[in-house]
Design a protein around this motif. Structure first.
Motif, short mmCIF file in Angstrom:
data_model
loop_
_atom_site.label_atom_id
_atom_site.label_comp_id
_atom_site.label_asym_id
_atom_site.label_seq_id
_atom_site.Cartn_x
_atom_site.Cartn_y
_atom_site.Cartn_z
N ASP A 101 -7.37 -9.50 13.44
CA ASP A 101 -6.86 -9.80 12.10
C ASP A 101 -6.65 -8.53 11.28
O ASP A 101 -6.71 -8.55 10.04
CB ASP A 101 -7.82 -10.75 11.37
N THR A 102 -6.40 -7.41 11.97
CA THR A 102 -6.16 -6.14 11.28
C THR A 102 -4.92 -5.45 11.83
O THR A 102 -4.48 -5.72 12.95
CB THR A 102 -7.36 -5.17 11.43
N VAL A 103 -4.37 -4.55 11.01
CA VAL A 103 -3.31 -3.66 11.46
C VAL A 103 -3.79 -2.23 11.27
O VAL A 103 -4.58 -1.94 10.37
CB VAL A 103 -1.98 -3.86 10.69
N LEU B 238 -6.01 7.56 10.42
CA LEU B 238 -5.65 6.19 10.73
C LEU B 238 -6.51 5.25 9.91
O LEU B 238 -7.74 5.34 9.91
CB LEU B 238 -5.84 5.91 12.22
N ASP B 239 -5.85 4.35 9.19
CA ASP B 239 -6.53 3.36 8.36
C ASP B 239 -6.39 1.98 8.98
O ASP B 239 -5.29 1.59 9.41
CB ASP B 239 -5.94 3.33 6.94
N THR B 240 -7.47 1.25 9.03
CA THR B 240 -7.47 -0.13 9.49
C THR B 240 -7.48 -1.04 8.28
O THR B 240 -8.39 -0.95 7.44
CB THR B 240 -8.69 -0.42 10.38
N LYS C 238 0.84 -1.19 0.00
CA LYS C 238 0.00 0.00 0.00
C LYS C 238 0.88 1.25 0.00
O LYS C 238 1.75 1.41 0.87
CB LYS C 238 -0.91 0.02 1.24
N MET C 239 0.63 2.11 -0.98
CA MET C 239 1.34 3.39 -1.03
C MET C 239 0.80 4.34 0.03
O MET C 239 -0.37 4.27 0.42
CB MET C 239 1.18 4.03 -2.42
N ALA D 13 -8.88 -2.06 2.95
CA ALA D 13 -9.21 -1.01 3.90
C ALA D 13 -10.56 -1.30 4.54
O ALA D 13 -11.57 -1.46 3.84
CB ALA D 13 -9.24 0.34 3.22
N ILE D 14 -10.59 -1.40 5.85
CA ILE D 14 -11.80 -1.72 6.59
C ILE D 14 -12.42 -0.47 7.21
O ILE D 14 -13.63 -0.31 7.25
CB ILE D 14 -11.50 -2.77 7.68
#
Length: 439
Positions: A238-240, A257-259, A226-227, A267-268
């Protein structure tokens, strides 16, 4: 009879110079009589008298490269021992006494890691070794070398060597399992989550941007990238969670902040924080703050301030807390939250802010030189100064407890092992008992 003085050209200067020289003969000349030739800055020593202590033991060690020192991989601890490199040999010493217990090999680099009864080290020629921590006996030699190793990691039954590439070795016999398939250099660090190992790097073309990479733990193939995504700041299930990065093209001005899903990178959730109430319609450029997560709070550092939001609430509706540095100038967030405090520094002084009432705390008693690094251990703040002194400070009372004069500037992390405070300096490893009041 009165005789008037006859003033002759060129004689006045000579006469005055003679008088001046006669007056100054045998006396000192002080610059401060003319304020334009003397300046007094921060020329005072601390009035606080800090008890000096001696190291309980000290021994020579090989100085690591800067990247190895910063990663903390120069010294490992386990089984009441410290493992380090001395004269190109892997050495084990007893933590409490500094007694040398065994040595192994030659040409060993200062990159060492301990895990479950074994010490792993890399040689200058790229060979990796697994050594029995109890007796220093070799357990295996890697099947294929990894030259220029700067960091070692142990995770999930594998040893990972980072040298711009990621190499995974089977931990039982040192067989190479895979090397990542990415062509550019990866500086580290690495993060392991689920079936992925994460790394980030900067790529340059028309402009520079950060790229987050996720590699498959089973074969080293890049699963996704991911750029404009920073290195993960948290792992949740199960996410960062990553912070979106700003570039000259993608001017994401608000802290975002992206999950992302660990397996797919999908992207969640995306959450924007605007603690300073920036009007994006009127603002052409604004640099987002630096974000991290601690407990159930999201913290964002912007200049002299740190903002805190409840982790799982809408930031537009949540009650935000603001913590302001007690001092202005070139002061920035440094550490925390820790022991109910946020720590700030301008590399000269150290300040704190209490979370409970936002009251200021000043940690400068006993400090009289620039700060090289700060480490928080137990109830203590250990401040290494550029003059080689390590000052131990009570975090709650904000009072210095003791100081240790080392043999040079401290380069590596100060840490605690077996009741001892271990200090890494240029070419020396030192240890002293943890002050009782800081336990």
């Amino acid at each position: 009879m009165f005789h008037p003085i006859k003033w002759l050209p060129g004689r006045v200067t000579v006469m005055l110079a003679a008088v001046t020289l006669s007056m100054l003969a045998g006396s000192a000349v002080y610059a401060h009589v003319d304020p334009h030739t003397s300046y007094v800055g921060n020329n005072l020593d601390t009035p606080v008298q800090v008890p000096a202590i001696k190291d309980y033991w000290a021994m020579a060690m090989d100085k690591p490269a800067d990247d190895e020192a910063m990663s903390g991989g120069a010294v490992a601890a386990g089984e009441n021992k410290l493992f380090l490199v001395q004269g190109g040999q892997l050495v084990a010493v007893q933590t409490r006494t500094g007694k040398k217990l065994w040595s192994f090999g030659s040409g060993i680099k200062t990159t060492v890691v301990y895990e479950n009864g074994r010490v792993y080290a890399a040689a200058n020629n790229g060979t990796l070794y697994a050594v029995d921590a109890a007796n220093g006996k070799k357990l295996w030699t890697s099947s294929i070398p990894s030259k220029g190793v700067s960091q070692l990691y142990v995770n999930g039954g594998r040893l990972y060597a980072l040298n711009g590439d990621i190499q995974a070795y089977r931990i039982t016999d040192g067989s190479l399992l895979w090397r990542d398939d990415y062509k550019e250099s990866l500086p580290g660090p690495l993060l392991f989550a689920g079936e992925r190992v994460f790394a980030a790097n900067i790529e340059s073309g028309a402009y520079s941007y950060e790229v987050l990479h996720a590699f498959n733990l089973q074969n080293g193939k890049e699963a996704w990238n991911k750029m404009n995504k920073g290195f993960p700041i948290a792992v949740e299930g199960d996410t960062v969670i990553v912070q979106r990065q700003q570039t000259i093209i993608d001017k994401g001005m608000l802290t975002t902040l992206d999950t992302l899903g660990i397996e797919t990178g999908k992207a969640i959730q995306s959450v924007e924080y605007n603690p300073e109430k920036i009007d994006l319609d009127k603002q052409e450029f604004y640099s987002p703050g630096s974000a991290w997560i601690s407990g159930d709070q999201v913290y964002i550092a912007v200049g002299l301030k740190v903002y805190a939001y409840p982790r799982n609430e809408d930031p537009d509706k949540a009650a935000m807390q603001t913590y302001l540095s007690p001092s202005a100038g070139d002061v920035r967030y440094a550490l925390g939250p820790y022991a109910g405090r946020l720590i700030f520094s301008d590399s000269q002084s150290v300040f704190g802010v209490k979370l409970v009432n936002k009251g200021p705390v000043f940690y400068n008693g006993g400090l009289s030189n620039p700060v090289a690094r700060i480490d928080l251990i137990g109830g203590g703040m250990y401040v290494a100064q550029t003059d080689g002194r390590l000052v131990a400070i009570d975090l709650v009372k904000a009072q210095p407890v003791s100081q240790l004069l080392t043999y040079g500037r401290v380069f590596g992390p100060t840490f605690k092992a077996d009741g001892m405070i271990v200090v890494q300096t240029k070419g020396k490893l030192l240890a002293f008992p943890e002050p009782a009041s800081l336990k």
